[in-house]
Design a protein around this motif. Structure first.
Motif, PDB file in Angstrom:
ATOM      1  N   THR A   6      -4.213  15.121  21.219  1.00 14.74           N
ATOM      2  CA  THR A   6      -2.874  14.556  21.824  1.00 14.74           C
ATOM      3  C   THR A   6      -3.335  13.777  23.142  1.00 14.74           C
ATOM      4  OG1 THR A   6      -2.279  16.732  21.227  1.00 14.74           O
ATOM      5  CG2 THR A   6      -0.805  15.577  22.940  1.00 14.74           C
ATOM      6  N   GLU A   7      -4.225  14.096  23.792  1.00 11.90           N
ATOM      7  CA  GLU A   7      -4.777  13.464  24.947  1.00 11.90           C
ATOM      8  C   GLU A   7      -5.325  12.012  24.481  1.00 11.90           C
ATOM      9  OE1 GLU A   7      -7.759  15.715  27.007  1.00 11.90           O
ATOM     10  OE2 GLU A   7      -6.300  17.189  27.658  1.00 11.90           O
ATOM     11  N   GLN A   8      -5.969  11.913  23.329  1.00  9.44           N
ATOM     12  CA  GLN A   8      -6.368  10.596  22.931  1.00  9.44           C
ATOM     13  C   GLN A   8      -5.232   9.800  22.553  1.00  9.44           C
ATOM     14  OE1 GLN A   8      -9.297  11.268  19.706  1.00  9.44           O
ATOM     15  NE2 GLN A   8     -10.922  11.969  21.036  1.00  9.44           N
ATOM     16  N   ARG A   9      -4.293  10.370  21.949  1.00 10.47           N
ATOM     17  CA  ARG A   9      -3.130   9.490  21.656  1.00 10.47           C
ATOM     18  C   ARG A   9      -2.479   9.086  22.826  1.00 10.47           C
ATOM     19  NH1 ARG A   9       0.091  13.245  18.264  1.00 10.47           N
ATOM     20  NH2 ARG A   9      -2.078  13.836  17.381  1.00 10.47           N
ATOM     21  N   LEU A  10      -2.288  10.026  23.860  1.00  8.90           N
ATOM     22  CA  LEU A  10      -1.698   9.450  25.082  1.00  8.90           C
ATOM     23  C   LEU A  10      -2.412   8.172  25.892  1.00  8.90           C
ATOM     24  CD1 LEU A  10      -0.727  13.024  26.366  1.00  8.90           C
ATOM     25  CD2 LEU A  10       0.945  11.015  25.921  1.00  8.90           C
ATOM     26  N   GLU A  11      -3.716   8.378  25.585  1.00 11.12           N
ATOM     27  CA  GLU A  11      -4.660   7.327  26.311  1.00 11.12           C
ATOM     28  C   GLU A  11      -4.716   5.973  25.307  1.00 11.12           C
ATOM     29  OE1 GLU A  11      -8.306   8.894  26.849  1.00 11.12           O
ATOM     30  OE2 GLU A  11      -7.859  10.366  28.375  1.00 11.12           O
ATOM     31  N   ALA A  12      -3.895   5.940  24.143  1.00 12.78           N
ATOM     32  CA  ALA A  12      -3.953   4.829  23.500  1.00 12.78           C
ATOM     33  C   ALA A  12      -3.271   3.766  24.071  1.00 12.78           C
ATOM     34  CB  ALA A  12      -3.546   5.150  22.030  1.00 12.78           C
ATOM     35  N   PRO A  13      -3.535   2.384  23.739  1.00  9.86           N
ATOM     36  CA  PRO A  13      -2.599   1.381  24.034  1.00  9.86           C
ATOM     37  C   PRO A  13      -1.087   1.342  23.639  1.00  9.86           C
ATOM     38  CG  PRO A  13      -4.192   0.572  22.656  1.00  9.86           C
ATOM     39  CD  PRO A  13      -4.504   1.904  22.962  1.00  9.86           C
ATOM     40  N   ILE A  14      -0.051   1.055  24.210  1.00  2.46           N
ATOM     41  CA  ILE A  14       1.233   0.972  23.801  1.00  2.46           C
ATOM     42  C   ILE A  14       1.222   0.004  22.781  1.00  2.46           C
ATOM     43  CG2 ILE A  14       3.727   0.778  24.338  1.00  2.46           C
ATOM     44  CD1 ILE A  14       2.776   1.692  27.207  1.00  2.46           C
TER      45      ILE A  14
END
Lengths: 170, 74
Positions: A6-14
């Motif tokens: 989840t953390e990795q997904r949140l850090e990914a570019p929009i």
């Protein structure tokens, strides 16, 4: 594990973040400043011999950072600044690594190149596969009577009637 | 999975430099004057030495010689 994902997904570019500026507004979208290996090295090598750079480089090397990672980071920063293309950056990396080795050896610092063989890891892998092979052999030679009693226990456990709301009656 | 390209390119250049060293030691004036000398044009050879990879290998070789001098003087 789920938390990390989840953390990795949140850090990914929009999605679409790369298009928030006009084409050509970023330095790497402009023609490169140095177009040949020689020009790029003329930019990097004097800077790598600078005292301030050498001190910080030695500090990072002492921390155990691999030279290959450092070289890649340096050239990527050059690409982002529009100094040279990725192709030139890839080509100059061996020279940067050699230069860093020279600086480290001149300062008497031990360094990690990032190309060392992980002998401990390889040994562990072979140990694990050897242990698995032994375990399989042991299981194959195991007494069959013991296995049958275990299987019977499992069958008896499954025969017990289910008491759930959706269980079949009768 | 992301892999660092520096490892691969450094390995290739390292191999190139070692090959250059081997060729340099194998070549001798006698073999050049011999009858088995190739009659092919040397133009291609000149072009090969001008490739970016060959130029980078030369730079690496020069820095390596400096390192050897440094280690030898200690």
């Amino acid at each position: 594990m789920a938390v990390n994902n989840t953390e990795q997904r949140l850090e990914a570019p929009i999605p679409g973040m790369a298009m928030t500026h006009e084409v050509g507004a970023r330095p790497w979208q402009q023609p490169a400043q140095y177009t040949s290996v020689e020009e790029a090295l003329q930019y990097y090598l004097p800077r790598m011999q600078d005292d301030a750079f050498t001190d910080s480089l030695i500090n990072v090397i002492e921390m155990g950072m691999p030279l290959t990672t450092l070289a890649n980071t340096i050239q990527l920063a050059g690409v982002m600044d529009g100094r040279h293309s990725i192709d030139v950056g890839i080509l100059i990396m061996p020279v940067l690594i050699e230069m860093m080795q020279l600086v480290a050896e001149a300062e008497g610092v031990e360094y990690v190149t990032g190309m060392e063989r992980n002998i401990e890891g390889e040994t562990k892998d072979s140990d694990v596969s050897a242990a698995l092979a032994t375990l399989k052999d042991d299981l194959g030679n195991k007494d069959m009577d013991g296995q049958e009693t275990q299987e019977m226990d499992i069958v008896e456990e499954q025969d017990e009637p289910s008491m759930g709301l959706m269980a079949r009656r009768g | 999975m992301y892999t660092n390209p520096a490892v691969e390119i450094y390995g290739k250049i390292d191999e190139y430099v070692k090959n250059m060293d081997n060729k340099a030691t194998k070549e001798s004036p006698v073999s050049k004057k011999g009858l088995l000398r190739s009659t092919k044009s040397m133009k291609n050879k000149d072009k090969m030495s001008n490739t970016p990879l060959a130029r980078v290998a030369n730079y690496v070789k020069t820095i390596r010689q400096e390192r050897d001098k440094l280690n030898g003087s200690e």
